[in-house]
Design an enzyme around this catalytic site. Structure first.
Site, short mmCIF file in Angstrom:
data_model
loop_
_atom_site.label_atom_id
_atom_site.label_comp_id
_atom_site.label_asym_id
_atom_site.label_seq_id
_atom_site.Cartn_x
_atom_site.Cartn_y
_atom_site.Cartn_z
N GLU A 1 -0.23 -9.18 -0.17
CA GLU A 1 -1.85 -8.77 -0.37
C GLU A 1 -2.84 -9.30 -1.84
OE1 GLU A 1 -1.87 -6.48 2.89
OE2 GLU A 1 -3.18 -7.42 4.13
N ALA B 1 0.54 -1.21 0.12
CA ALA B 1 -0.11 -0.20 0.28
C ALA B 1 1.31 1.09 -0.06
CB ALA B 1 -1.12 -0.20 0.77
N GLU C 1 4.66 -4.90 7.49
CA GLU C 1 4.31 -3.77 7.84
C GLU C 1 4.51 -3.72 9.04
OE1 GLU C 1 2.75 -6.55 6.31
OE2 GLU C 1 0.72 -5.03 4.86
N GLY D 1 0.87 -4.63 0.67
CA GLY D 1 -0.80 -5.14 -0.36
C GLY D 1 -0.42 -5.58 -1.25
C1 HXC Z 1 5.44 4.24 -1.35
C2 HXC Z 1 7.47 3.10 -2.03
C3 HXC Z 1 6.80 1.85 -1.48
C4 HXC Z 1 5.34 1.77 -0.84
C5 HXC Z 1 7.93 2.05 -2.70
N1 HXC Z 1 8.18 3.07 -2.79
N2 HXC Z 1 7.93 0.77 -2.00
N3 HXC Z 1 6.26 4.40 -2.17
N4 HXC Z 1 4.73 2.85 -0.46
N5 HXC Z 1 4.94 0.94 -0.05
C6 HXC Z 1 8.72 3.88 -3.63
C7 HXC Z 1 9.87 4.61 -2.84
O1 HXC Z 1 9.61 5.19 -1.90
C8 HXC Z 1 10.69 4.53 -3.49
O2 HXC Z 1 10.07 6.22 -4.10
C9 HXC Z 1 10.61 4.20 -5.59
O3 HXC Z 1 9.44 3.48 -4.73
C10 HXC Z 1 11.84 3.01 -5.13
O4 HXC Z 1 11.71 2.54 -4.29
P1 HXC Z 1 12.99 2.08 -4.01
O5 HXC Z 1 13.16 2.10 -1.83
O6 HXC Z 1 13.70 3.71 -3.46
O7 HXC Z 1 13.98 0.70 -4.03
P2 HXC Z 1 14.85 0.14 -3.66
O8 HXC Z 1 15.70 0.43 -2.77
O9 HXC Z 1 14.68 -1.34 -4.71
O10 HXC Z 1 13.52 -0.67 -2.29
C11 HXC Z 1 12.24 -1.73 -2.84
C12 HXC Z 1 11.56 -1.94 -1.60
C13 HXC Z 1 11.59 -0.97 -0.45
C14 HXC Z 1 12.30 -3.23 -0.69
C15 HXC Z 1 11.18 -2.91 -1.37
O11 HXC Z 1 11.11 0.12 -1.73
C16 HXC Z 1 10.53 -1.29 0.35
O12 HXC Z 1 10.81 -1.57 1.40
N6 HXC Z 1 9.36 -0.77 -0.04
C17 HXC Z 1 8.10 -0.94 1.40
C18 HXC Z 1 7.97 -1.83 1.59
C19 HXC Z 1 7.02 -2.45 2.11
O13 HXC Z 1 6.78 -1.86 3.67
N7 HXC Z 1 5.51 -2.71 1.96
C20 HXC Z 1 4.62 -2.52 3.12
C21 HXC Z 1 3.30 -1.40 2.80
S1 HXC Z 1 1.97 -1.04 4.09
P3 HXC Z 1 11.81 7.59 -4.50
O14 HXC Z 1 10.62 8.26 -5.29
O15 HXC Z 1 12.88 7.57 -3.21
O16 HXC Z 1 12.23 7.24 -5.75
C22 HXC Z 1 1.05 -2.53 3.55
C23 HXC Z 1 0.13 -2.41 3.90
C24 HXC Z 1 -0.34 -1.16 4.83
O17 HXC Z 1 1.35 -2.11 2.26
C25 HXC Z 1 -1.63 -1.75 5.48
C26 HXC Z 1 -1.42 -1.01 6.85
C27 HXC Z 1 -2.78 0.05 6.84
#
Ligand code: HXC
Length: 256
Positions: A110, A64, A130, A107
């Site tokens: 999911e 998400a 998360e 997400g």
């Molecule tokens: C918003 C995201 C994102 C996310 C990546 N990006 N994941 N933006 N939401 N979930 C964006 C980054 O900010 C970045 O933007 C660009 O995508 C590239 O990501 P990087 O981190 O620079 O790439 P990399 O170093 O290769 O790392 C990849 C990754 C990492 C390991 C997947 O991006 C990451 O950990 N992402 C988050 C994963 C996560 O926590 N997902 C769960 C989300 S919560 P810029 O602008 O800097 O280039 C969820 C449910 C929530 O899904 C439920 C709770 C209510």
């Protein structure tokens, strides 16, 4: 503004590609709405027998959208019933196949589990990280993952936030098939074409019956299945399918 999804058709198969590659296909509300509306329209189109959902080479979806959620209050989340759009997506009756390359996290994982099965590339990575953000899964992950792979492994992923590689995901039953990365989409499209080539009522009811297994007791589920099975004897496809077998020819389904 660029569209957040791309929709193409190949015969009776619809392909939806998530299109926020710059954010690793992070699932914001606009994307969820666009995807769900497109998929709902396909669900009522008799010319569509299966839907493939895919992302980019780097990410199916990395979760998400954290930037959209970060500043929200609990009141805002409740008021918007945040993530409830996904319930409409999960309720669609058309078979949906996830074609997964790269990250399927939070997400994204999911969404993959809302599809009926997943075909993943060897380099794919899965997880529910998360907990690292101070929250928990909110699009059904704690429930669907536990039903798919069991409590122990689901707890491991939700509590540690660690990622799972494709080989482990296949062993665990999180995905149905693992293929070389460049074969993911062709394999998913071929599987979808196979599904879409069968009787439409049969595939939709097969899907419904299998999904019911997650909700019902064994006795209730078997009774539910039997009623759907009986119902299919009212279709011309059942007559054609069985007649074709007896006549040793390929069936010509009308997919009614
Ligand atoms: C918003 C995201 C994102 C996310 C990546 N990006 N994941 N933006 N939401 N979930 C964006 C980054 O900010 C970045 O933007 C660009 O995508 C590239 O990501 P990087 O981190 O620079 O790439 P990399 O170093 O290769 O790392 C990849 C990754 C990492 C390991 C997947 O991006 C990451 O950990 N992402 C988050 C994963 C996560 O926590 N997902 C769960 C989300 S919560 P810029 O602008 O800097 O280039 C969820 C449910 C929530 O899904 C439920 C709770 C209510």
């Amino acid at each position: 503004m660029a569209k957040l999804i791309e929709l193409t058709r190949e015969g009776r198969v619809a392909l939806i590609r998530l299109n926020r590659p710059e954010a690793l296909n992070a699932l914001n509300s606009a994307l969820a709405e666009e995807l769900t509306e497109a998929a709902q329209a396909l669900d009522t189109d008799r010319g569509v027998g299966a839907i493939v959902i895919t992302g980019s080479e780097r990410a199916f979806a990395a979760g998400a959208d954290i930037s959209e959620m970060a500043g929200k209050t609990a009141e805002e989340m409740v008021e918007a019933d945040f993530f409830s759009t996904w319930d409409r997506f999960a309720a669609l009756r058309t078979p949906k196949i996830a074609a997964v390359n790269g990250y399927a996290l939070g997400g994204g994982c999911e969404l993959m589990m809302m599809c009926d099965f997943a075909i993943a590339g060897e380099g794919a990575k899965f997880g529910q990280p998360e907990v690292k953000l101070g929250v928990i899964a909110g699009m059904g992950g704690t429930q669907r993952m536990t039903k798919l792979i069991g409590r122990s492994l689901s707890m491991d992923l939700h509590l540690t936030g660690r990622l799972m590689d494709a080989a482990e995901a296949l062993r665990a039953g999180l995905v149905a098939r693992v293929v070389p990365d460049d074969q993911v989409l062709p394999e998913a499209m071929a599987a979808a074409a196979q599904v879409a080539g069968y009787s439409r009522p049969a595939t939709r009811l097969a899907r419904e019956a299998v999904m019911r297994a997650e909700e019902l007791s064994l006795g209730e589920g078997v009774a539910w299945e039997r009623r759907l099975f009986h119902r299919l004897f009212g279709t011309s496809d059942q007559k054609e399918g069985m007649r074709a077998f007896l006549e040793k020819r390929k069936p010509d389904f009308h997919r009614d």
